[in-house]
Design an enzyme around this catalytic site. Structure first.
Site, PDB file in Angstrom:
ATOM      1  CB  SER A  89      34.505  39.903  44.318  1.00  0.00           C
ATOM      2  OG  SER A  89      34.872  39.772  45.669  1.00  0.00           O
ATOM      3  CE  LYS A 134      35.383  36.120  45.825  1.00  0.00           C
ATOM      4  NZ  LYS A 134      36.216  37.268  46.132  1.00  0.00           N
TER       5      LYS A 134
END
Length: 141
Positions: free
Chosen positions: A62, A99
């Site tokens: 990701s 993230k």
């Protein structure tokens, strides 16, 4: 969701390795041997807060467009305050993920760096903490 295996940062050992401070040419060779008297200890370079620093191995893709790939090792400092735009390891609803943090209109978003993944908006329904800030990424080439 991306997962992370965590490891305690052991900085009790010292290993000073030769260091080329003048830079390494990516074109024509340079006489690097002239600078080998310098040394570098990666514990000192990578770990500023030993009791609050951990390593984590990334599992997933990701964050690939931010240069964080599957199998990379993150250096995570839990003593740092988070700010907008920082890359963080977060705990959300029972899982860890890495993230970019986006703080917008009093809301928190977890932003992936891969178009195959969608941003995650944190709501009051989520169990959520910013677990630590990523300070370095160690890659195997």
């Amino acid at each position: 969701m991306q997962s992370i295996d965590f490891y305690i940062a052991d900085n009790s050992t010292r290993l000073s390795l030769p260091f080329v401070d003048e830079g390494i040419a990516a074109g024509f060779p340079s006489p690097a041997q002239d600078y080998m008297e310098l040394s570098l200890d990666l514990n000192k370079e990578l770990i500023k807060h030993p009791s609050a620093t951990f390593y984590g191995r990334v599992k997933g893709t990701s964050m690939k467009d931010a240069g964080i790939d599957d199998g990379d090792i993150l250096v995570i400092d839990r003593s740092l305050e988070y700010r907008d735009g920082m890359t963080a390891v977060c705990f959300i609803d029972g899982e860890f993920t890495v993230k970019k943090l986006q703080l917008k209109n009093r809301k928190v978003f977890l932003i992936p760096a891969n178009n195959e993944f969608k941003p995650i908006e944190i709501t009051e329904d989520n169990e959520f903490i910013v677990w630590g800030i990523v300070t370095f990424v160690i890659k195997k080439l």
